[in-house]
Write a protein that holds these residues in place. Structure first.
Motif, mmCIF file in Angstrom:
data_model
loop_
_atom_site.group_PDB
_atom_site.id
_atom_site.type_symbol
_atom_site.label_atom_id
_atom_site.label_comp_id
_atom_site.label_asym_id
_atom_site.label_seq_id
_atom_site.Cartn_x
_atom_site.Cartn_y
_atom_site.Cartn_z
ATOM 1 N N SER A 41 -2.897 10.281 -2.031
ATOM 2 C CA SER A 41 -2.610 9.484 -3.225
ATOM 3 C C SER A 41 -3.181 10.125 -4.483
ATOM 4 O O SER A 41 -2.674 9.913 -5.582
ATOM 5 C CB SER A 41 -3.178 8.069 -3.065
ATOM 6 N N ASP A 48 -0.707 12.615 -5.485
ATOM 7 C CA ASP A 48 0.466 11.857 -5.948
ATOM 8 C C ASP A 48 0.258 11.344 -7.372
ATOM 9 O O ASP A 48 1.169 11.400 -8.207
ATOM 10 C CB ASP A 48 0.739 10.677 -5.015
ATOM 11 N N LEU A 93 0.137 3.352 -6.173
ATOM 12 C CA LEU A 93 -0.734 3.898 -7.220
ATOM 13 C C LEU A 93 -0.742 2.933 -8.399
ATOM 14 O O LEU A 93 0.275 2.743 -9.042
ATOM 15 C CB LEU A 93 -0.226 5.269 -7.695
ATOM 16 N N LEU A 138 -5.997 3.483 -5.858
ATOM 17 C CA LEU A 138 -5.155 4.095 -4.844
ATOM 18 C C LEU A 138 -5.124 3.127 -3.668
ATOM 19 O O LEU A 138 -6.106 2.994 -2.943
ATOM 20 C CB LEU A 138 -5.723 5.459 -4.432
ATOM 21 N N THR A 197 0.809 -1.228 0.000
ATOM 22 C CA THR A 197 0.000 0.000 0.000
ATOM 23 C C THR A 197 0.837 1.270 0.000
ATOM 24 O O THR A 197 0.309 2.346 -0.256
ATOM 25 C CB THR A 197 -0.904 0.037 1.251
ATOM 26 N N ARG A 250 -3.765 2.966 -0.800
ATOM 27 C CA ARG A 250 -3.955 3.437 0.571
ATOM 28 C C ARG A 250 -5.298 4.142 0.678
ATOM 29 O O ARG A 250 -5.782 4.717 -0.278
ATOM 30 C CB ARG A 250 -2.852 4.428 0.957
ATOM 31 N N GLU A 304 1.968 2.470 2.655
ATOM 32 C CA GLU A 304 1.712 3.051 3.975
ATOM 33 C C GLU A 304 2.792 2.594 4.944
ATOM 34 O O GLU A 304 2.968 1.401 5.176
ATOM 35 C CB GLU A 304 0.326 2.599 4.472
#
Length: 803
Positions: free
Chosen positions: A737, A740, A479, A730, A350, A732, A352
């Motif tokens: 994101s 991003d 992503l 995305l 992810t 997360r 994260e």
């Protein structure tokens, strides 16, 4: 049982439930071992026994369920391509076949993806057609096999280059004699012997350079021209003219030293082979994202079958197996925790960085790391069905797809080589008849230089290498772009529409506020309320209980609980009568609440659900619960606005609650009280105003709006993230994101434009310079090789992007 695998392209699916229905229907066919329907890619992969069933039965079953099998998809690796013109030629040949609706060749990845109707054309016909062109279609290898093939290709190119370099160095030494300012360097007289030079040049020309002759022959046989034609023409002209001068020198009694060009042809071939070596190495690096993802997979799993614990290769784990995972180990497959609790590091999937706490009942993703507790999990997805395998597949398909800007470059590459040959012939004629009448040597040099420097390799690599590097780096950051066209189009977004629940907010109610009246303490009231609400199954009640437990407060004894639908609850807690609910509930029990009106209105204006609390018929306070905003939402929205984007929140919630949430995150534009089926209409209205809209939602409930938007972004976590119904997933649950993804798209497109500039710059500047005789052939060879390498190296900068 000998099994086969078939991929069908299915249309008509509107939601994940459709995919599940088709999957179940196909699984019931006798002989089908496994059916996997991918809603996002609108495809079904079926593993079956060809002795018991056939493809027509699959199509009949899908159509009986009310869907259509329109096209099938197949992917091949391609062997033998040398430049973008080859790719264009193969693409056109396959694209013109009956039954083929789309063919897309990726020169950088050396692959082709074909959509076709098997009733009209078979894959064997495609393989045969391409083989006649001098290339080879190889059934798609898995990523590991392909990486091994790349390693072999690198070693092969290294060997060619070393041999070519050893033979070319003596010829390169003879170039010293051509430059007066290098006359101080010692020159062995034997190196000037034409026959010795011929001995060095011939293996380079016809053994190392055999690939160019073979490619040129196949290209001309197919009535087209590619890079090989240019290299073969240029180097052959230098080689055979030198051979002619050597024979003439011998016939003239070996007087003097003829001005030969063996070194020009040998140096050109050596430099091009060096360029190819750099290119193959660099292209391997653009696929590093997939290599990294594959490297995350655990190799073995500790499986509990019956009472026996065994360590098995990951390939032997089956759905339903109980797997033991110790602290510090990778979770081998997707599954569900049945015993234990731990923090799981999901950063590799992810992006994260903070580990996520997991307990029994929670889902876990294969390849993530169990940090500190022992777990028992039940395997729910293995092999190609795991989240990691789906992510690898999405990244591979994104890297293999084409952006619109690449299609333009391909068209130019397709006509470029014939135009260059015409320019080279015209240059030779002008020099031979006008500039230096009758001087063959003077006319030959600029002609060779034009043929060599004009190779369109850089043009063919400009776009796909950037798409590969950009989408690969994006995947590392969580992503997932599901195609090169989405990576290209995201940059043009000017309006972002955000779903509220689960996107801007956490999607789960939480205890937010507590106020108490005189004579009561917060802890006392919270204990009483939580104990009473613990008997209720209502989500708001559970939010209160969880919030109180997180504060470290214990629950008391309860009796005589009664739920009052639409009003609240009543319970006896440790001998005290507790009421929790609405104003109407309090009025029915004749409890004075006038002093609480201001606080209630304040909470409600903030979009919170406020409940009054009474203890022994006396108002004790107010407890407020709300779907809280994600910690990162405000910062993320500010980032989007800083990028020049208009950000809008779209929700089915009431206007007051929506505006309260909007104020918290810094939004001024809210569209509220919209039914799910009306969300796509709101997107259409924005598009009618000329806006390029990205819709951000959960990917399933918002499917119509995601499909209507120019770019659909699914914010999601969990094991099914890679098959959400959106153009971009995305990974997360973080709105950062979104920014991003847009930044990554802009950086990738900027990189592609830089590459195209480099590619055109080398050719448009190099050809005129060569035509007027200011560019030596070996310099042209070096420039051509460097142009390809510089384009790939520039694309690789995307792998270092930090957001």
């Amino acid at each position: 049982m000998a099994t086969s695998e078939k991929t069908l392209q299915i249309t008509g699916m509107t939601c994940a439930a459709c995919a599940n229905r088709i999957e179940k229907g196909l699984s019931k066919i006798e002989g089908v071992e496994k059916a996997n329907v991918n809603f996002a890619l609108e495809s079904s992969t079926i593993v079956y026994d060809p002795a018991k069933t056939n493809v027509n039965e699959f199509k009949a079953r899908v159509e009986k369920l009310g869907f259509n099998v329109v096209q099938e998809k197949v992917a091949f690796d391609i062997s033998g391509m040398t430049c973008a013109a080859c790719a264009t030629k193969i693409e056109k040949r396959i694209g013109k076949m009956d039954g083929v609706s789309n063919a897309s060749v990726n020169f950088a990845l050396e692959t082709i993806a074909v959509e076709y109707d098997s009733k009209q054309v078979e894959t064997t016909e495609m393989i045969t057609a391409v083989k006649k062109m001098g290339y080879e279609l190889i059934p798609k290898q898995d990523s590991k096999d392909k990486m091994d093939h790349k390693e072999q290709e690198i070693k092969k190119q290294e060997k060619k280059f070393i041999i070519s370099l050893i033979l070319t160095i003596p010829l390169l030494w003879t170039m010293v004699a051509h430059f007066e300012f290098l006359s101080f360097i010692y020159m062995p007289h034997i190196l000037m012997n034409p026959w010795l030079q011929l001995a060095f040049a011939t293996p380079v020309q016809f053994i190392i350079g055999a690939q160019f002759y073979k490619g040129a022959f196949n290209s001309l046989r197919n009535k087209s021209a590619n890079m090989d034609v240019l290299v073969a023409l240029g180097t052959s002209a230098a080689y055979f003219y030198s051979l002619y001068l050597s024979i003439e020198w011998m016939n003239n009694g070996k007087v003097g030293s003829p001005e030969l060009y063996f070194e020009a042809s040998a140096v050109i071939i050596t430099l091009i082979v060096l360029g190819k070596l750099f290119e193959v190495r660099a292209k391997g690096k653009t696929s590093q994202a997939i290599q990294k993802l594959l490297g995350l997979q655990a190799k073995t799993a500790r499986v509990l079958r019956g009472s026996v614990e065994m360590e098995l290769p990951i390939e032997e784990v089956i759905v339903g197996d109980t797997i033991l995972v110790k602290p510090g180990e990778r979770i081998p497959v997707d599954g569900e925790i049945i015993e234990g609790r731990s923090a799981i590091d999901e950063s590799m999937i992810t992006g994260e960085s903070i580990p996520v706490d997991k307990v029994a009942g929670d889902k876990v993703i294969g390849a993530t790391i169990n940090k500190n507790g022992s777990l028992q999990i039940t395997a729910t997805k293995v092999g190609k069905d795991t989240a990691l395998a789906q992510i690898v597949k999405v990244v591979e398909e994104a890297q293999g797809s084409k952006a619109e800007i690449q299609r333009l470059a391909d068209k130019i590459s397709g006509i470029f080589v014939p135009v260059v040959v015409v320019i080279a012939v015209a240059t030779f004629l002008i020099w031979f008849f006008i500039v230096t009448p009758g001087d063959f040597r003077s006319a030959l040099i600029p002609t060779i230089s034009i043929l060599v420097i004009a190779c369109p390799c850089a043009l063919g690599l400009a776009t796909p290498t950037s798409i590969m590097a950009g989408s690969g780096r994006a995947a590392e950051m969580g992503l997932l772009f599901k195609g090169g066209e989405h990576l290209e189009n995201t940059r043009s977004i000017d309006t972002v529409v955000l779903d509220k629940t689960g996107t801007v907010t956490k999607g789960q109610p939480a205890l937010t506020d507590i106020t108490v009246t005189a004579g009561f303490t917060e802890d006392e009231v919270l204990q009483l309320v939580a104990t009473a609400e613990n008997q209720s199954e209502h989500p708001l009640a559970q939010a209160i209980v969880l919030g109180v437990k997180e504060k470290g407060l214990s629950l008391l004894d309860v009796s005589d609980f009664e739920a009052l639908p639409g009003y609240g609850i009543r319970a006896n807690v440790s001998g005290k009568e507790v009421l929790v609910g609405t104003r109407k509930l309090m009025n029915d029990y004749k409890i004075a609440i006038s002093d609480s009106n201001a606080a209630m209105e304040k909470f409600e204006s903030e979009g919170k659900t406020a409940m009054l609390i009474a203890v022994n018929h006396k108002l004790a306070g107010i407890v407020a619960v709300a779907d809280t905003v994600k910690e990162t939402s405000k910062e993320a929205i500010a980032r989007m606005q800083a990028l020049g984007l208009e950000v809008i929140m779209l929700t089915g919630d009431n206007q007051r609650t929506a505006e309260a949430i909007a104020r918290q995150v810094g939004l001024s534009h809210v569209i509220a009280e919209v039914l799910p089926e009306q969300k796509s209409d709101e997107i259409k209205k924005l598009q009618d105003q000329g806006k390029k809209v990205a819709m951000v939602g959960d990917g399933i409930n918002d499917a119509p709006a995601l499909a209507m938007a120019n770019i659909g972004m699914a914010v999601g976590t969990g094991t099914d993230i890679a098959i959400e119904a959106a153009d971009i997933t995305l990974m997360r649950g973080d709105l950062n994101s979104v920014a991003d993804a847009i930044i990554m798209s802009r950086k990738t497109m900027r990189n592609i434009k830089q590459n195209l500039f480099f590619a055109f710059f080398y050719n448009t500047i190099g050809i005129p310079i060569a035509a007027i005789g200011l560019l030596a052939p070996w310099v042209a060879g070096a420039a051509m090789a460097f142009s390809s390498v510089s384009v790939v190296l520039n694309a690789l900068r995307l792998q270092k992007v930090k957001l």
